[in-house]
Scaffold this active site. Sequence first.
Site, PDB file in Angstrom:
ATOM      1  N   SER A   1      82.305  62.520 -72.681  1.00 50.91           N
ATOM      2  CA  SER A   1      81.163  62.146 -73.887  1.00 50.91           C
ATOM      3  C   SER A   1      80.283  62.771 -73.065  1.00 50.91           C
ATOM      4  O   SER A   1      78.948  61.815 -73.299  1.00 50.91           O
ATOM      5  CB  SER A   1      81.034  60.709 -74.375  1.00 50.91           C
ATOM      6  OG  SER A   1      82.151  61.351 -75.713  1.00 50.91           O
TER       7      SER A   1
ATOM      8  N   GLY B   1      85.419  62.775 -75.771  1.00 49.82           N
ATOM      9  CA  GLY B   1      85.777  63.129 -77.259  1.00 49.82           C
ATOM     10  C   GLY B   1      84.916  62.088 -78.253  1.00 49.82           C
ATOM     11  O   GLY B   1      85.288  61.890 -79.394  1.00 49.82           O
TER      12      GLY B   1
ATOM     13  N   GLU C   1      94.845  64.910 -71.667  1.00 47.53           N
ATOM     14  CA  GLU C   1      95.779  65.733 -73.038  1.00 47.53           C
ATOM     15  C   GLU C   1      96.886  65.739 -72.775  1.00 47.53           C
ATOM     16  O   GLU C   1      97.932  66.078 -73.637  1.00 47.53           O
ATOM     17  CB  GLU C   1      94.541  66.391 -73.239  1.00 47.53           C
ATOM     18  CG  GLU C   1      93.788  65.601 -74.355  1.00 47.53           C
ATOM     19  CD  GLU C   1      92.010  66.477 -74.640  1.00 47.53           C
ATOM     20  OE1 GLU C   1      92.087  67.629 -74.740  1.00 47.53           O
ATOM     21  OE2 GLU C   1      91.280  65.966 -75.178  1.00 47.53           O
TER      22      GLU C   1
ATOM     23  N   LYS D   1      88.613  73.836 -74.931  1.00 49.71           N
ATOM     24  CA  LYS D   1      90.086  73.094 -75.282  1.00 49.71           C
ATOM     25  C   LYS D   1      90.514  74.277 -76.105  1.00 49.71           C
ATOM     26  O   LYS D   1      90.251  74.724 -75.733  1.00 49.71           O
ATOM     27  CB  LYS D   1      89.752  71.552 -76.056  1.00 49.71           C
ATOM     28  CG  LYS D   1      88.661  70.704 -74.879  1.00 49.71           C
ATOM     29  CD  LYS D   1      88.779  69.520 -75.895  1.00 49.71           C
ATOM     30  CE  LYS D   1      88.392  68.358 -74.367  1.00 49.71           C
ATOM     31  NZ  LYS D   1      88.639  66.651 -74.114  1.00 49.71           N
TER      32      LYS D   1
ATOM     33  N   HIS E   1      94.500  67.268 -67.170  1.00 54.42           N
ATOM     34  CA  HIS E   1      93.586  66.692 -68.031  1.00 54.42           C
ATOM     35  C   HIS E   1      94.790  65.666 -68.710  1.00 54.42           C
ATOM     36  O   HIS E   1      96.009  65.667 -68.875  1.00 54.42           O
ATOM     37  CB  HIS E   1      93.327  68.487 -69.185  1.00 54.42           C
ATOM     38  CG  HIS E   1      92.059  67.762 -70.099  1.00 54.42           C
ATOM     39  ND1 HIS E   1      92.194  66.313 -71.097  1.00 54.42           N
ATOM     40  CD2 HIS E   1      91.068  67.438 -69.820  1.00 54.42           C
ATOM     41  CE1 HIS E   1      90.931  66.101 -71.647  1.00 54.42           C
ATOM     42  NE2 HIS E   1      90.381  66.284 -70.807  1.00 54.42           N
TER      43      HIS E   1
ATOM     44  N   GLU F   1      87.602  61.009 -65.815  1.00 50.17           N
ATOM     45  CA  GLU F   1      87.954  61.738 -67.415  1.00 50.17           C
ATOM     46  C   GLU F   1      88.140  59.890 -67.787  1.00 50.17           C
ATOM     47  O   GLU F   1      89.400  60.105 -67.698  1.00 50.17           O
ATOM     48  CB  GLU F   1      88.128  62.525 -67.669  1.00 50.17           C
ATOM     49  CG  GLU F   1      87.598  63.649 -67.373  1.00 50.17           C
ATOM     50  CD  GLU F   1      87.738  64.398 -68.464  1.00 50.17           C
ATOM     51  OE1 GLU F   1      86.563  65.783 -68.377  1.00 50.17           O
ATOM     52  OE2 GLU F   1      88.412  65.309 -68.680  1.00 50.17           O
TER      53      GLU F   1
ATOM     54  N   ASN G   1      85.076  72.280 -70.844  1.00 47.53           N
ATOM     55  CA  ASN G   1      86.156  72.887 -71.227  1.00 47.53           C
ATOM     56  C   ASN G   1      86.353  73.060 -72.892  1.00 47.53           C
ATOM     57  O   ASN G   1      86.225  71.932 -73.266  1.00 47.53           O
ATOM     58  CB  ASN G   1      86.866  71.594 -70.525  1.00 47.53           C
ATOM     59  CG  ASN G   1      88.392  71.229 -71.694  1.00 47.53           C
ATOM     60  OD1 ASN G   1      89.061  71.952 -71.802  1.00 47.53           O
ATOM     61  ND2 ASN G   1      89.041  69.823 -71.673  1.00 47.53           N
TER      62      ASN G   1
HETATM   63  P1  PGA Z   1      84.217  65.545 -73.814  1.00 48.63           P
HETATM   64  O1  PGA Z   1      85.671  65.730 -72.939  1.00 48.63           O
HETATM   65  O2  PGA Z   1      82.576  65.968 -73.634  1.00 48.63           O
HETATM   66  O3  PGA Z   1      84.303  65.917 -75.460  1.00 48.63           O
HETATM   67  O4  PGA Z   1      83.868  63.710 -74.336  1.00 48.63           O
HETATM   68  C1  PGA Z   1      85.580  65.787 -71.914  1.00 48.63           C
HETATM   69  C2  PGA Z   1      86.789  66.271 -71.506  1.00 48.63           C
HETATM   70  O5  PGA Z   1      88.146  65.759 -72.177  1.00 48.63           O
HETATM   71  O6  PGA Z   1      87.327  67.752 -70.585  1.00 48.63           O
END
Ligand code: PGA
Length: 251
Positions: free
Chosen positions: A213, A175, A99, A11, A97, A169, A9
Amino acid sequence: MRRPLVAGNWKMNGTVTSVEALVTGLVSADSPSCELLVCPPSVFLAQVRAGLSVAGDEEKIGLGAQDVSQYESGAFTGENSADMLVEFGCRYVLIGHSERRQYHGESDDAVAAKVERCLAVGLRPIVCIGETLEQRRNGSVLTIIAQQLGALAQTVAREDWGRFDIAYEPVWAIGTGERATPEQAQEVHAMVRSTITDHGDSEDFTRILYGGSVNDDNAKALFEMADIDGALVGGASLNVQSFMSIAECAG
Ligand code: PGA
């Protein structure tokens, strides 16, 4: 048999130049045996598709979008429809997601409506679910996950439960550099697996990815868990070497 899937992803990252470098790096890397997917920002879909097809690598690396409209077409400024994504070569799309849920108020019902729209046009959703830190602290993880899946259960027909994947997640692990332990993740994945078994006929086709992460140091231990079928990778997917090392661990 569930073939592991490692999805990147990206982003809201990248420039025309950096995307070109990333795609070139990915297509020239050795193929792992797991399935690979990249989800760039939608403005880069055509560029990534072209990069993958020049290398004849559309089969090796799939293309996915990061979001989709729940509507078919019309006055929905800023949105992309499921049909458009299919036309641009997407096989997958991330839905719900955290976010999107957090910054765009996306509800469980909207997520379910998006899933329905995608299934209608043959686009495979990866439905993201997960709890916040507060919800983990107050012991409501499994209740939250059940609620998020419950909305899907009300909308998606029994025979369609093998036509999407799920990404667990934990919001606190995205993140932050702080991931769930393999055992914490497995506990939720096992519960998701049994929900899939309750609602659908085809649990063998629904993969449950872990996200939050994931990197090349922690991926192996996660993939050793019985119900972790791959990963949704954010930050580490922007680096060819890290992303491919994670994919190696998935088999
Ligand atoms: P990250 O993000 O690996 O940077 O923690 C994962 C995601 O949001 O899909």
